[in-house]
Design an enzyme around this catalytic site. Structure first.
Site, short mmCIF file in Angstrom:
data_model
loop_
_atom_site.label_atom_id
_atom_site.label_comp_id
_atom_site.label_asym_id
_atom_site.label_seq_id
_atom_site.Cartn_x
_atom_site.Cartn_y
_atom_site.Cartn_z
N HIS A 334 0.86 -1.18 0.00
CA HIS A 334 0.00 0.00 0.00
C HIS A 334 0.90 1.24 0.00
CE1 HIS A 334 -3.12 -2.69 2.17
NE2 HIS A 334 -3.50 -2.54 0.92
N TRP A 553 4.49 -0.58 5.16
CA TRP A 553 5.01 -1.83 5.75
C TRP A 553 4.06 -2.99 5.44
CZ3 TRP A 553 7.23 -0.87 11.34
CH2 TRP A 553 7.76 0.42 11.44
N HIS A 554 3.31 -2.89 4.34
CA HIS A 554 2.29 -3.89 4.02
C HIS A 554 2.72 -4.75 2.83
CE1 HIS A 554 -1.05 -1.16 5.94
NE2 HIS A 554 -0.17 -1.61 6.82
N SER A 555 3.94 -5.22 2.82
CA SER A 555 4.44 -6.04 1.72
C SER A 555 3.67 -7.35 1.62
CB SER A 555 5.92 -6.35 1.94
OG SER A 555 6.68 -5.16 2.08
#
Length: 649
Positions: A334, A553-555
């Site tokens: 994101h 931090w939404h890998s």
């Protein structure tokens, strides 16, 4: 206690090895141990033991995990990106037990119904995932749930006996929260009690957090692993920390039989010398190897094991064992932009004091300061544009909207949140006012990237393309332009508004009606007022977005559930294509993005994975109904007293 930095000589073979002690990995380990305490399990984690670490357990200290010297965070350096003003983006991820849940912003949001259905995989539809989310008093692994919900939402949509508490924490800034809710309402976005029911959308909510009623972070290590390790009731559960998994060991029949690992040089006295002197060690698995090193770490382990695109493996000097081009492909995140505002808030309304040095952290911990028990994010929402706003974004945007959003009414275009914290350099702020942040991020980015090894060594820098703003017709960029204008109009209606921090906003042309207001005496907009923007103003916004857009931090998506011909890496049962006894369990398996912060989705992946593995291993769930790790939830030092915490009143 079975937690080590060096395995005892008599522990060199286990039933199950979990490579990576991240969010989902801890869930899997805990659930397997509950299902059969006689099952020997080893979790291998590259980072530190996080037990009772202040930066982990105290929510308000999470901005410290963004500092480059953080002991608990991994920082992944991306490739230079021309579309991002020539920057090399950095993506942090969890670098300790608990993974992202130990360092993240603790936001409680769930994916939408259409998100799970978009996985297009048996066992992963919204109806099939729903039992893992709602209240279901059962010892059946299909109906186990991980949350204890302390909010106002409809009870049928939530769990009330799980190990992970969801609450408002110990501190909320009610007047700032109200301001956000009221400003959004004036713009047509109304407040709902709970938009985490997989259905509701286009509204705001008084956000809850992965924080217990006692103000402690609810990371998966403290909720699923540490109580078991300390109870003495799970002698076959073992955790090895500060060890990097190099590769999965495969026999001649492509069966996973163990892992090879080395000490993490980050925690050695003389890293360069000691790394050169290391001899990797091996540990064997009798029944199953599970990779749970995150969407960035797991594909690299697979590639070092010879599983991946043959051309990429050849360039890295690794022999190809299984031709699987989807490994490391389709990286998603994101895309986040942050804008700062000047306010009339007091130091006790924000958590800035823990970052700028004006509050004594040690004293706050000694006094159990309630301010430590918040992530400073009390209000947020899921937002969609009006039809007129869609048209204003151009024909390409209209086509994308009509195809992917118009009839999928549960899908937000953007998520916008108020954070009572400033994430920049406090020493360079223009005055002593409290500056806070507005966060905008894309729920379903079209842009894709990749992450691949460049050599055999664990510490060889990967080829990492974050992919931000690379989509055709710049739809992702236009989403951010729309969100910037919306949140700015909201801010100018807020009672706490005292100006905009110019350095975090676009450089508008001289004389622009959209010019930054650096100082104000209060809200400057009434009723239907909106900022007017020219085409030149829009270009300034686009340029600023390119300069600041970053990670949430939404890998995810790098080892997705899909057929191999569609660049899939695992089956719906999380088995790696072509490899026996090798499973994956982290956000890398998620094939399509979700309209939510991904912590909740990672918990779901962990629970679903555990259910699958328990069945395949022939185990039975033995956890006592209504308890956690053999003790009542209310007795847990991290769970609080189990009393209901009602927010938003």
């Amino acid at each position: 206690m079975g937690l080590y930095t060096k395995l005892p000589e008599d522990l060199q073979e286990f039933d199950v090895i979990i490579a990576g002690g991240g969010l989902a990995g801890c869930v899997v380990a805990g659930r397997l141990a509950e299902a059969d305490p006689n099952l020997s399990i080893l979790v291998v984690e590259q980072g530190l033991n996080n037990y009772n670490a202040p930066e982990v357990v105290h929510p308000a200290l999470y901005p410290r995990n963004l500092f480059a010297n953080s002991k608990y965070t991994l920082f992944w350096q991306g490739n230079e990106a021309p579309q991002l003003a020539g920057r090399k983006p950095i993506v942090p991820s969890g670098g300790t037990l608990g993974g992202g849940s130990a360092i993240n912003w603790m936001v409680y949001t769930r994916a939408q119904r259409s998100d799970f259905d978009s996985f297009n995989a048996p066992g992963w539809s919204a109806d099939e995932i729903y039992p893992f989310l709602k209240k279901a008093r059962s010892t059946s692994p299909e109906k186990c749930h991980f949350e204890t919900y302390h909010g106002q939402g409809e009870k049928e949509h939530h769990g009330f006996t799980g190990p992970v508490n969801v609450s408002g924490g110990t501190h909320r800034c009610k007047h700032a929260e109200d301001d956000f809710i009221q400003a959004a309402d004036a713009m047509g976005y109304h407040e709902l009690k709970d938009i985490q029911n997989l259905r509701d959308n286009n509204a705001t909510e008084r956000w809850l957090k992965y924080v217990g009623p006692n103000g402690r972070r609810q990371d998966s290590a403290h909720r699923f692993l540490h109580p078991k390790l300390q109870s003495g009731k799970f002698p076959n559960l073992h955790v090895l920390v500060e060890k990097q998994v190099i590769r999965v060991l495969l026999d001649e029949n492509k069966k996973a039989v163990g892992v090879e690992y080395q000490s993490n040089p980050r925690f050695l006295a003389n890293p360069e010398f000691m790394t050169a002197k290391q001899t990797p060690r091996q540990v064997k698995a009798r029944k199953m190897v599970i990779c749970s090193a995150g969407a960035n770490g797991t594909p690299l382990i697979l590639e070092r094991s010879g599983i991946g695109n043959p051309e990429i493996l050849k360039r890295a000097g690794v022999e190809c064992v299984e031709d699987l081009p989807g490994v490391g492909h389709d990286y998603q995140d994101h895309h986040l932009t942050l804008y700062a505002y000047r306010t009339n808030l007091s130091p006790r309304d924000t958590i800035n004091g823990f970052s700028d040095g004006t509050m004594d952290v040690s004293e706050a911990i000694r006094n159990t300061d309630e301010l430590l028990g918040t992530n400073a994010m009390d209000a947020s929402g899921k937002f969609r544009p009006t039809e007129a706003e869609v048209d204003a974004l151009g024909p390409e945007f209209r086509a994308a909207w009509d195809r992917d959003f118009k009839n999928a009414t549960d899908r937000p275009l953007m998520i916008i949140a108020l954070y009572l914290c400033y994430y920049g350099d406090h020493s360079m702020l223009p005055d002593d006012a409290q500056y806070v942040s507005m966060a905008n991020w894309t729920a379903y980015p079209y842009s894709r990237g990749h992450i691949h090894i460049t050599g055999k060594d664990v510490n060889d820098r990967p080829d990492f393309d974050v992919g931000y703003l690379k989509d055709e017709n710049e739809i992702d960029l236009k989403k951010h332009v729309w969100a910037y204008k919306l949140q700015r109009d909201m801010w100018r209606r807020m009672n706490i508004f005292r100006g905009e921090l110019a350095s975090t906003h676009p450089k508008f042309p001289e004389g622009s009606k959209a010019a930054v207001i650096e100082k104000a005496d209060g809200p400057v907009f009434d009723k239907d007022q909106r900022i007017e923007y020219t085409p030149e103003d829009n270009k300034a916004i686009e340029q600023k977005i390119r300069e600041i857009v970053s990670t949430t931090w939404h890998s995810l998506g790098t080892c997705k559930i899909a057929p191999r011909e569609k660049k899939g890496v695992v089956t719906p049962e999380l088995s790696v294509h072509g490899i026996t006894n090798l499973k994956l369990a982290d956000l890398g398996v998620v094939p399509e993005n979700v309209g939510a912060n991904t912590g909740n989705t990672a918990f779901v992946v962990g629970e679903k994975a555990a259910s699958i593995f328990i069945k395949e291993l022939g185990l039975e769930q033995q956890q006592a109904e209504g308890s956690v790790d053999g003790q009542k939830r209310a007795d847990s030092p991290m769970g609080g007293e189990g009393k209901e915490v009602v927010v938003g009143q």
